[in-house]
Design a protein around this motif. Sequence first.
Motif, PDB file in Angstrom:
ATOM      1  N   THR A 229      33.922  39.201 114.637  1.00  0.00           N
ATOM      2  CA  THR A 229      34.118  38.078 113.751  1.00  0.00           C
ATOM      3  C   THR A 229      33.574  38.545 112.345  1.00  0.00           C
ATOM      4  O   THR A 229      32.685  39.451 112.254  1.00  0.00           O
ATOM      5  CB  THR A 229      33.488  36.672 114.363  1.00  0.00           C
ATOM      6  OG1 THR A 229      32.158  36.995 114.419  1.00  0.00           O
ATOM      7  CG2 THR A 229      34.021  36.393 115.639  1.00  0.00           C
TER       8      THR A 229
ATOM      9  N   TYR B 225      32.485  38.393 118.856  1.00  0.00           N
ATOM     10  CA  TYR B 225      33.837  39.243 118.997  1.00  0.00           C
ATOM     11  C   TYR B 225      35.071  38.271 118.748  1.00  0.00           C
ATOM     12  O   TYR B 225      35.113  37.029 119.273  1.00  0.00           O
ATOM     13  CB  TYR B 225      33.996  39.900 120.341  1.00  0.00           C
ATOM     14  CG  TYR B 225      33.238  40.818 120.595  1.00  0.00           C
ATOM     15  CD1 TYR B 225      33.118  41.833 119.813  1.00  0.00           C
ATOM     16  CD2 TYR B 225      31.824  40.779 121.673  1.00  0.00           C
ATOM     17  CE1 TYR B 225      31.930  43.023 119.859  1.00  0.00           C
ATOM     18  CE2 TYR B 225      31.185  41.890 121.962  1.00  0.00           C
ATOM     19  CZ  TYR B 225      31.125  42.887 120.966  1.00  0.00           C
ATOM     20  OH  TYR B 225      30.184  43.997 121.465  1.00  0.00           O
ATOM     21  N   GLN B 226      35.821  38.444 117.912  1.00  0.00           N
ATOM     22  CA  GLN B 226      37.289  38.267 117.764  1.00  0.00           C
ATOM     23  C   GLN B 226      38.142  38.534 118.824  1.00  0.00           C
ATOM     24  O   GLN B 226      38.918  37.632 119.146  1.00  0.00           O
ATOM     25  CB  GLN B 226      37.840  38.416 116.644  1.00  0.00           C
ATOM     26  CG  GLN B 226      39.088  37.816 115.862  1.00  0.00           C
ATOM     27  CD  GLN B 226      38.950  36.596 115.744  1.00  0.00           C
ATOM     28  OE1 GLN B 226      37.602  35.922 115.296  1.00  0.00           O
ATOM     29  NE2 GLN B 226      39.540  35.607 115.935  1.00  0.00           N
ATOM     30  N   TRP B 227      38.026  39.488 119.083  1.00  0.00           N
ATOM     31  CA  TRP B 227      38.965  40.165 120.244  1.00  0.00           C
ATOM     32  C   TRP B 227      38.030  41.350 121.045  1.00  0.00           C
ATOM     33  O   TRP B 227      37.586  42.108 120.133  1.00  0.00           O
ATOM     34  CB  TRP B 227      40.299  40.615 119.653  1.00  0.00           C
ATOM     35  CG  TRP B 227      41.199  41.566 120.606  1.00  0.00           C
ATOM     36  CD1 TRP B 227      41.692  40.942 121.717  1.00  0.00           C
ATOM     37  CD2 TRP B 227      40.919  42.960 120.734  1.00  0.00           C
ATOM     38  NE1 TRP B 227      42.268  42.110 122.178  1.00  0.00           N
ATOM     39  CE2 TRP B 227      41.939  43.136 121.774  1.00  0.00           C
ATOM     40  CE3 TRP B 227      40.383  43.974 119.688  1.00  0.00           C
ATOM     41  CZ2 TRP B 227      42.263  44.566 122.211  1.00  0.00           C
ATOM     42  CZ3 TRP B 227      41.072  45.445 120.181  1.00  0.00           C
ATOM     43  CH2 TRP B 227      41.854  45.612 121.339  1.00  0.00           C
TER      44      TRP B 227
END
Lengths: 100, 100
Positions: free
Chosen positions: A14, A81-83
């Motif tokens: 992020t 984390y975004q992903w």
Amino acid sequence: MKSYYAVIFTNKQTVNVEGYSEMAQSMEELARKQSGFIDFEHAREELGITISYWESLEAISKWKSDLKHLDAQEQGKDIWYQWYKVRICKVEKEYEFKRD
Amino acid sequence: MKSYYAVIFTNKQTVNVEGYSEMAQSMEELARKQSGFIDFEHAREELGITISYWESLEAISKWKSDLKHLDAQEQGKDIWYQWYKVRICKVEKEYEFKRD
């Protein structure tokens, strides 16, 4: 070749990376102390890739449920984390090149 | 989960990186066109890590012996790489996180 395992952890962060690098450093140090740990490789550009190598699935499972590691995983999902994607792999073959 | 394979290519470059990024780009594009190709992940800091994912060992073997790829591998050993290690792995389990 003695069989061993790789955990491929691929991720996108992020915008909020406060505290991330300290935690990542601390988790690498902790992973290296675990029973069954073999090696650790990391690089980040647009994508972060961390690969840890382990002697057995049991060692991986134990590391995944380590209390400090669980706390780091929670903070990762909450903040950093975004992903991410985790792949647990059996290393079937390997070869190496070293320049003279 | 349908089983698939990962090729983990970990490397350290020499000081001579002329022509490297063009070749790396060209090899990624070529890999993406191969039969059995699934995905490609890359990051570099001190260490370069490239992971390609494939449907079968046959697809990996075919890509390894592609003529343009063989030429790139030769140049890699002649010029660009100080060290590399290739690990061919079977992905046994995977899970993913996506932020809402």
